[in-house]
Design a protein around this motif. Structure first.
Motif, PDB file in Angstrom:
ATOM      1  N   VAL A  14       0.877  -1.161   0.000  1.00  0.00           N
ATOM      2  CA  VAL A  14       0.000   0.000   0.000  1.00  0.00           C
ATOM      3  C   VAL A  14       0.921   1.219   0.000  1.00  0.00           C
ATOM      4  O   VAL A  14       1.377   1.669   1.049  1.00  0.00           O
ATOM      5  CB  VAL A  14      -0.925   0.023   1.240  1.00  0.00           C
ATOM      6  N   SER A  16       2.488   4.860  -0.027  1.00  0.00           N
ATOM      7  CA  SER A  16       2.074   6.169   0.483  1.00  0.00           C
ATOM      8  C   SER A  16       1.842   7.098  -0.706  1.00  0.00           C
ATOM      9  O   SER A  16       2.264   6.821  -1.820  1.00  0.00           O
ATOM     10  CB  SER A  16       3.138   6.733   1.424  1.00  0.00           C
ATOM     11  N   LYS A  73      -1.124   8.327   3.983  1.00  0.00           N
ATOM     12  CA  LYS A  73      -0.712   6.920   4.123  1.00  0.00           C
ATOM     13  C   LYS A  73      -0.887   6.150   2.820  1.00  0.00           C
ATOM     14  O   LYS A  73      -0.113   5.246   2.521  1.00  0.00           O
ATOM     15  CB  LYS A  73      -1.503   6.246   5.241  1.00  0.00           C
ATOM     16  N   CYS A  74      -1.933   6.486   2.051  1.00  0.00           N
ATOM     17  CA  CYS A  74      -2.149   5.786   0.783  1.00  0.00           C
ATOM     18  C   CYS A  74      -2.886   6.693  -0.199  1.00  0.00           C
ATOM     19  O   CYS A  74      -3.410   7.750   0.172  1.00  0.00           O
ATOM     20  CB  CYS A  74      -2.933   4.489   1.005  1.00  0.00           C
ATOM     21  N   CYS A 108       2.994   8.408  -5.858  1.00  0.00           N
ATOM     22  CA  CYS A 108       2.783   7.318  -4.903  1.00  0.00           C
ATOM     23  C   CYS A 108       4.047   6.480  -4.791  1.00  0.00           C
ATOM     24  O   CYS A 108       4.798   6.343  -5.744  1.00  0.00           O
ATOM     25  CB  CYS A 108       1.630   6.420  -5.362  1.00  0.00           C
TER      26      CYS A 108
END
Length: 194
Positions: A14, A16, A73-74, A108
């Motif tokens: 996942v 960031s 966080k994602c 990302c």
């Protein structure tokens, strides 16, 4: 206005997500921007998945470049915030302060690389009118006096309008090619100062 660019880098399950917003504002808007960014920081703290915000300010004398990097966080947390009314309520008036197009980029992964933010240079403000007037007077008047006396043997033999045309032609050439550039270079710091 550039669209969001998404770069998927890194190999996290996942990854960031980071969001870069860059804008240029006038010096007079810096206090309003600070207020917007304080509100943005308060709203972000309560948003799910928000990790941090970094703000970089670069003053180049003609304006202030602001770079805001928001970390989540994602990607889903970032997208959720961008679509939220809180995100729009703060970003829209903040971006409205920009004097050039706002650039937004999204990335990302664990290794974040944003594309360079390229701006067209803001043309410098011309010197104040009274300074330009004074430099023009200093460039023209002494040269005019010298030319009138130097060209008197020629101008006295022709009709007055022709004599004035001759003086004006030589004066314009000398002032444009030599005197004005020399004065502008010598007085540059004074001309651009407030």
């Amino acid at each position: 206005m550039k669209d969001d660019n998404l770069l998927d880098v890194g190999h996290d399950t996942v990854p960031s997500a980071s969001y870069l917003v860059s804008l240029r504002i006038n010096h007079s808007a810096i206090d309003r921007l600070a207020t917007h960014l304080s509100q943005l920081n308060l709203l972000l703290k309560d948003h799910a998945g928000f990790e941090s915000i970094d703000i970089v300010r670069r003053d180049d004398g003609q304006g202030v470049e602001i770079f805001c990097i928001l970390r989540f966080k994602c990607k889903d947390d970032l997208e959720s915030w961008k679509l939220s009314s809180d995100g729009k309520a703060i970003l829209n008036p903040t971006e409205a302060l920009s004097v050039l197009d706002v650039t937004r980029q999204q990335a990302c992964g664990s290794s974040i690389w944003f594309e360079p933010v390229v701006r067209l240079p803001i043309p410098p403000k011309p010197p104040r009118l009274w300074k330009r007037w004074l430099v023009s007077l200093v460039a023209v008047y002494p040269a005019l006096i010298v030319l009138i006396y130097l060209l008197k043997p020629i101008t006295s033999k022709v009709a007055e309008p022709i004599g004035l045309l001759l003086v004006a032609t030589v004066l314009t050439g000398v002032t444009t090619a030599l005197i004005a550039p020399w004065l502008s270079k010598r007085l540059h710091k004074w001309l651009i100062s407030n």
